[in-house]
Design a protein around this motif. Sequence first.
Motif, PDB file in Angstrom:
ATOM      1  N   ASP A  30      -2.478 -22.600 -23.665  1.00 21.76           N
ATOM      2  CA  ASP A  30      -2.489 -24.015 -23.278  1.00 21.76           C
ATOM      3  C   ASP A  30      -2.107 -24.955 -24.422  1.00 21.76           C
ATOM      4  O   ASP A  30      -2.329 -26.162 -24.336  1.00 21.76           O
ATOM      5  CB  ASP A  30      -3.870 -24.402 -22.711  1.00 21.76           C
ATOM      6  CG  ASP A  30      -4.995 -24.189 -23.717  1.00 21.76           C
ATOM      7  OD1 ASP A  30      -4.749 -23.543 -24.760  1.00 21.76           O
ATOM      8  OD2 ASP A  30      -6.117 -24.661 -23.446  1.00 21.76           O
ATOM      9  N   VAL A  31      -1.524 -24.405 -25.490  1.00 13.99           N
ATOM     10  CA  VAL A  31      -1.098 -25.216 -26.638  1.00 13.99           C
ATOM     11  C   VAL A  31       0.297 -24.755 -27.046  1.00 13.99           C
ATOM     12  O   VAL A  31       0.555 -23.551 -27.180  1.00 13.99           O
ATOM     13  CB  VAL A  31      -2.062 -25.063 -27.837  1.00 13.99           C
ATOM     14  CG1 VAL A  31      -1.554 -25.848 -29.043  1.00 13.99           C
ATOM     15  CG2 VAL A  31      -3.465 -25.514 -27.451  1.00 13.99           C
ATOM     16  N   GLY A  62     -19.554 -25.607 -26.062  1.00 14.39           N
ATOM     17  CA  GLY A  62     -18.256 -25.650 -25.391  1.00 14.39           C
ATOM     18  C   GLY A  62     -17.175 -26.146 -26.299  1.00 14.39           C
ATOM     19  O   GLY A  62     -17.412 -26.530 -27.446  1.00 14.39           O
ATOM     20  N   PRO A  63     -15.950 -26.154 -25.810  1.00 11.68           N
ATOM     21  CA  PRO A  63     -14.795 -26.522 -26.636  1.00 11.68           C
ATOM     22  C   PRO A  63     -14.796 -27.959 -27.078  1.00 11.68           C
ATOM     23  O   PRO A  63     -14.069 -28.328 -27.965  1.00 11.68           O
ATOM     24  CB  PRO A  63     -13.597 -26.216 -25.723  1.00 11.68           C
ATOM     25  CG  PRO A  63     -14.166 -26.208 -24.338  1.00 11.68           C
ATOM     26  CD  PRO A  63     -15.583 -25.730 -24.457  1.00 11.68           C
ATOM     27  N   GLY A  64     -15.654 -28.797 -26.462  1.00 13.51           N
ATOM     28  CA  GLY A  64     -15.691 -30.183 -26.909  1.00 13.51           C
ATOM     29  C   GLY A  64     -16.402 -30.343 -28.230  1.00 13.51           C
ATOM     30  O   GLY A  64     -16.278 -31.370 -28.903  1.00 13.51           O
ATOM     31  N   ALA A  65     -17.197 -29.314 -28.592  1.00 17.84           N
ATOM     32  CA  ALA A  65     -17.924 -29.428 -29.855  1.00 17.84           C
ATOM     33  C   ALA A  65     -17.001 -29.132 -31.013  1.00 17.84           C
ATOM     34  O   ALA A  65     -15.983 -28.486 -30.861  1.00 17.84           O
ATOM     35  CB  ALA A  65     -19.106 -28.463 -29.856  1.00 17.84           C
ATOM     36  N   ASP A  66     -17.352 -29.641 -32.150  1.00 22.28           N
ATOM     37  CA  ASP A  66     -16.596 -29.342 -33.361  1.00 22.28           C
ATOM     38  C   ASP A  66     -17.353 -28.264 -34.105  1.00 22.28           C
ATOM     39  O   ASP A  66     -18.333 -28.551 -34.800  1.00 22.28           O
ATOM     40  CB  ASP A  66     -16.467 -30.605 -34.227  1.00 22.28           C
ATOM     41  CG  ASP A  66     -15.624 -30.332 -35.464  1.00 22.28           C
ATOM     42  OD1 ASP A  66     -15.415 -31.271 -36.242  1.00 22.28           O
ATOM     43  OD2 ASP A  66     -15.191 -29.191 -35.657  1.00 22.28           O
ATOM     44  N   PRO A  67     -16.965 -26.954 -34.000  1.00 20.74           N
ATOM     45  CA  PRO A  67     -17.760 -25.870 -34.565  1.00 20.74           C
ATOM     46  C   PRO A  67     -17.600 -25.689 -36.055  1.00 20.74           C
ATOM     47  O   PRO A  67     -18.322 -24.928 -36.668  1.00 20.74           O
ATOM     48  CB  PRO A  67     -17.239 -24.650 -33.807  1.00 20.74           C
ATOM     49  CG  PRO A  67     -15.828 -25.000 -33.521  1.00 20.74           C
ATOM     50  CD  PRO A  67     -15.798 -26.485 -33.307  1.00 20.74           C
ATOM     51  N   ILE A  68     -16.632 -26.375 -36.639  1.00 18.58           N
ATOM     52  CA  ILE A  68     -16.417 -26.192 -38.058  1.00 18.58           C
ATOM     53  C   ILE A  68     -16.775 -27.479 -38.767  1.00 18.58           C
ATOM     54  O   ILE A  68     -16.193 -28.510 -38.522  1.00 18.58           O
ATOM     55  CB  ILE A  68     -14.949 -25.825 -38.352  1.00 18.58           C
ATOM     56  CG1 ILE A  68     -14.603 -24.522 -37.653  1.00 18.58           C
ATOM     57  CG2 ILE A  68     -14.727 -25.691 -39.839  1.00 18.58           C
ATOM     58  CD1 ILE A  68     -15.402 -23.343 -38.060  1.00 18.58           C
ATOM     59  N   ALA A  69     -17.750 -27.417 -39.618  1.00 19.06           N
ATOM     60  CA  ALA A  69     -18.164 -28.614 -40.365  1.00 19.06           C
ATOM     61  C   ALA A  69     -17.905 -28.409 -41.836  1.00 19.06           C
ATOM     62  O   ALA A  69     -18.041 -27.313 -42.342  1.00 19.06           O
ATOM     63  CB  ALA A  69     -19.641 -28.902 -40.128  1.00 19.06           C
ATOM     64  N   THR A  74      -6.930 -28.496 -31.566  1.00 17.46           N
ATOM     65  CA  THR A  74      -6.002 -28.527 -30.432  1.00 17.46           C
ATOM     66  C   THR A  74      -6.715 -28.791 -29.110  1.00 17.46           C
ATOM     67  O   THR A  74      -6.059 -28.993 -28.091  1.00 17.46           O
ATOM     68  CB  THR A  74      -5.243 -27.194 -30.317  1.00 17.46           C
ATOM     69  OG1 THR A  74      -6.190 -26.129 -30.099  1.00 17.46           O
ATOM     70  CG2 THR A  74      -4.448 -26.916 -31.590  1.00 17.46           C
ATOM     71  N   GLU A  75      -8.046 -28.740 -29.131  1.00 15.78           N
ATOM     72  CA  GLU A  75      -8.865 -28.912 -27.921  1.00 15.78           C
ATOM     73  C   GLU A  75      -8.484 -27.880 -26.861  1.00 15.78           C
ATOM     74  O   GLU A  75      -8.485 -28.149 -25.652  1.00 15.78           O
ATOM     75  CB  GLU A  75      -8.732 -30.331 -27.371  1.00 15.78           C
ATOM     76  CG  GLU A  75      -9.205 -31.399 -28.348  1.00 15.78           C
ATOM     77  CD  GLU A  75      -9.100 -32.809 -27.774  1.00 15.78           C
ATOM     78  OE1 GLU A  75      -8.258 -33.038 -26.880  1.00 15.78           O
ATOM     79  OE2 GLU A  75      -9.881 -33.666 -28.216  1.00 15.78           O
ATOM     80  N   SER A  76      -8.161 -26.684 -27.325  1.00 12.80           N
ATOM     81  CA  SER A  76      -7.793 -25.606 -26.406  1.00 12.80           C
ATOM     82  C   SER A  76      -9.009 -25.108 -25.634  1.00 12.80           C
ATOM     83  O   SER A  76     -10.120 -25.046 -26.164  1.00 12.80           O
ATOM     84  CB  SER A  76      -7.185 -24.444 -27.198  1.00 12.80           C
ATOM     85  OG  SER A  76      -6.993 -23.315 -26.369  1.00 12.80           O
ATOM     86  N   LYS A  77      -8.760 -24.730 -24.395  1.00 12.01           N
ATOM     87  CA  LYS A  77      -9.816 -24.164 -23.565  1.00 12.01           C
ATOM     88  C   LYS A  77      -9.559 -22.686 -23.261  1.00 12.01           C
ATOM     89  O   LYS A  77     -10.323 -22.064 -22.518  1.00 12.01           O
ATOM     90  CB  LYS A  77      -9.929 -24.949 -22.253  1.00 12.01           C
ATOM     91  CG  LYS A  77     -10.420 -26.381 -22.442  1.00 12.01           C
ATOM     92  CD  LYS A  77     -10.490 -27.118 -21.118  1.00 12.01           C
ATOM     93  CE  LYS A  77     -11.139 -28.496 -21.287  1.00 12.01           C
ATOM     94  NZ  LYS A  77     -10.387 -29.354 -22.226  1.00 12.01           N
ATOM     95  N   SER A  78      -8.499 -22.135 -23.814  1.00 13.40           N
ATOM     96  CA  SER A  78      -8.150 -20.751 -23.514  1.00 13.40           C
ATOM     97  C   SER A  78      -8.515 -19.817 -24.667  1.00 13.40           C
ATOM     98  O   SER A  78      -8.880 -20.258 -25.750  1.00 13.40           O
ATOM     99  CB  SER A  78      -6.651 -20.639 -23.223  1.00 13.40           C
ATOM    100  OG  SER A  78      -5.897 -20.839 -24.406  1.00 13.40           O
ATOM    101  N   HIS A  79      -8.427 -18.534 -24.406  1.00  9.48           N
ATOM    102  CA  HIS A  79      -8.658 -17.525 -25.432  1.00  9.48           C
ATOM    103  C   HIS A  79      -7.456 -17.462 -26.375  1.00  9.48           C
ATOM    104  O   HIS A  79      -6.311 -17.702 -25.959  1.00  9.48           O
ATOM    105  CB  HIS A  79      -8.847 -16.147 -24.801  1.00  9.48           C
ATOM    106  CG  HIS A  79     -10.146 -15.970 -24.076  1.00  9.48           C
ATOM    107  ND1 HIS A  79     -10.466 -16.654 -22.928  1.00  9.48           N
ATOM    108  CD2 HIS A  79     -11.210 -15.170 -24.352  1.00  9.48           C
ATOM    109  CE1 HIS A  79     -11.663 -16.297 -22.516  1.00  9.48           C
ATOM    110  NE2 HIS A  79     -12.148 -15.397 -23.360  1.00  9.48           N
ATOM    111  N   PHE A  80      -7.702 -17.124 -27.622  1.00  9.33           N
ATOM    112  CA  PHE A  80      -6.600 -16.826 -28.532  1.00  9.33           C
ATOM    113  C   PHE A  80      -5.975 -15.509 -28.094  1.00  9.33           C
ATOM    114  O   PHE A  80      -6.664 -14.495 -27.939  1.00  9.33           O
ATOM    115  CB  PHE A  80      -7.096 -16.710 -29.975  1.00  9.33           C
ATOM    116  CG  PHE A  80      -7.295 -18.039 -30.648  1.00  9.33           C
ATOM    117  CD1 PHE A  80      -6.229 -18.718 -31.197  1.00  9.33           C
ATOM    118  CD2 PHE A  80      -8.555 -18.612 -30.708  1.00  9.33           C
ATOM    119  CE1 PHE A  80      -6.400 -19.956 -31.812  1.00  9.33           C
ATOM    120  CE2 PHE A  80      -8.742 -19.846 -31.314  1.00  9.33           C
ATOM    121  CZ  PHE A  80      -7.667 -20.524 -31.866  1.00  9.33           C
ATOM    122  N   GLN A  81      -4.672 -15.523 -27.876  1.00  6.38           N
ATOM    123  CA  GLN A  81      -3.944 -14.316 -27.512  1.00  6.38           C
ATOM    124  C   GLN A  81      -3.561 -13.594 -28.807  1.00  6.38           C
ATOM    125  O   GLN A  81      -2.797 -14.129 -29.614  1.00  6.38           O
ATOM    126  CB  GLN A  81      -2.702 -14.673 -26.699  1.00  6.38           C
ATOM    127  CG  GLN A  81      -2.994 -15.536 -25.474  1.00  6.38           C
ATOM    128  CD  GLN A  81      -3.899 -14.861 -24.469  1.00  6.38           C
ATOM    129  OE1 GLN A  81      -3.636 -13.718 -24.068  1.00  6.38           O
ATOM    130  NE2 GLN A  81      -4.957 -15.543 -24.067  1.00  6.38           N
TER     131      GLN A  81
END
Length: 226
Positions: A186-187, A32-39, A140-147
């Motif tokens: 949402d950002v 989910g968006p709470g995870a940090d997918p980029i390390a 940004t902790e966004s929960k929406s899709h990139f438009q």
Amino acid sequence: MIERRKLLGLGLGVLGASAVGPMAAFAQSKFGPGADPIADLLMKQGDLGSAAEGMPENGLPEAPVPVAEPKRIISAEPRWVKLHNVHTQEKLEAVYFEKGEYVPDAVEALDKVLRDYRTGDVSAMNPKLYDIMAGLAARTESKSHFQIISGYRSPKTNAMLHARSGEVAKRSLHMDGKAIDLYLEDVSLDRLRTAALDLKQGGVGYYPVSNFVHVDVGAVRRWVGS
């Protein structure tokens, strides 16, 4: 073609009728968006020995203790991204990176969403763009899709846009699959631009009137358009 049960094993699945064909892919809920997918690249130091200083009592030099080379390990944490093409209304959520490598089926599905909607031409996008978007979503902790305003542009489309506006480069990185124009619902646009600049992973263009941020994998630079 990878069978559907194997796609699900990779964390992929069909998003629905609005998704891109049978290869549209879902991120599992655990990503989910709470995870940090980029390390970042991690440095793992091996056990280091040190040669004894001086000479032993027998007067013979001791053999040096071998020193392990540090190991560079690329994080295998899954990375996910959510896209919505505002022109075709296609939506896609995908785990595009897993077990230390990009997932071909997911990347191919994402590339299709980012096709030139005017001509239908599909091109392989630079996968680092997906890393940028994953990084932006995390920051940004966004929960929406990139438009998505613009992904890949064919030479024909880019020439037409360049003729209309001097802000469109004659040899745009969009033509090489290295740039995307986007925003998040949402950002705020200014916050999205700041997050993109903080990543320092390529060019960042700010277009407040047109309401999008341009990101690319070219040289690190910034500019403001209309």
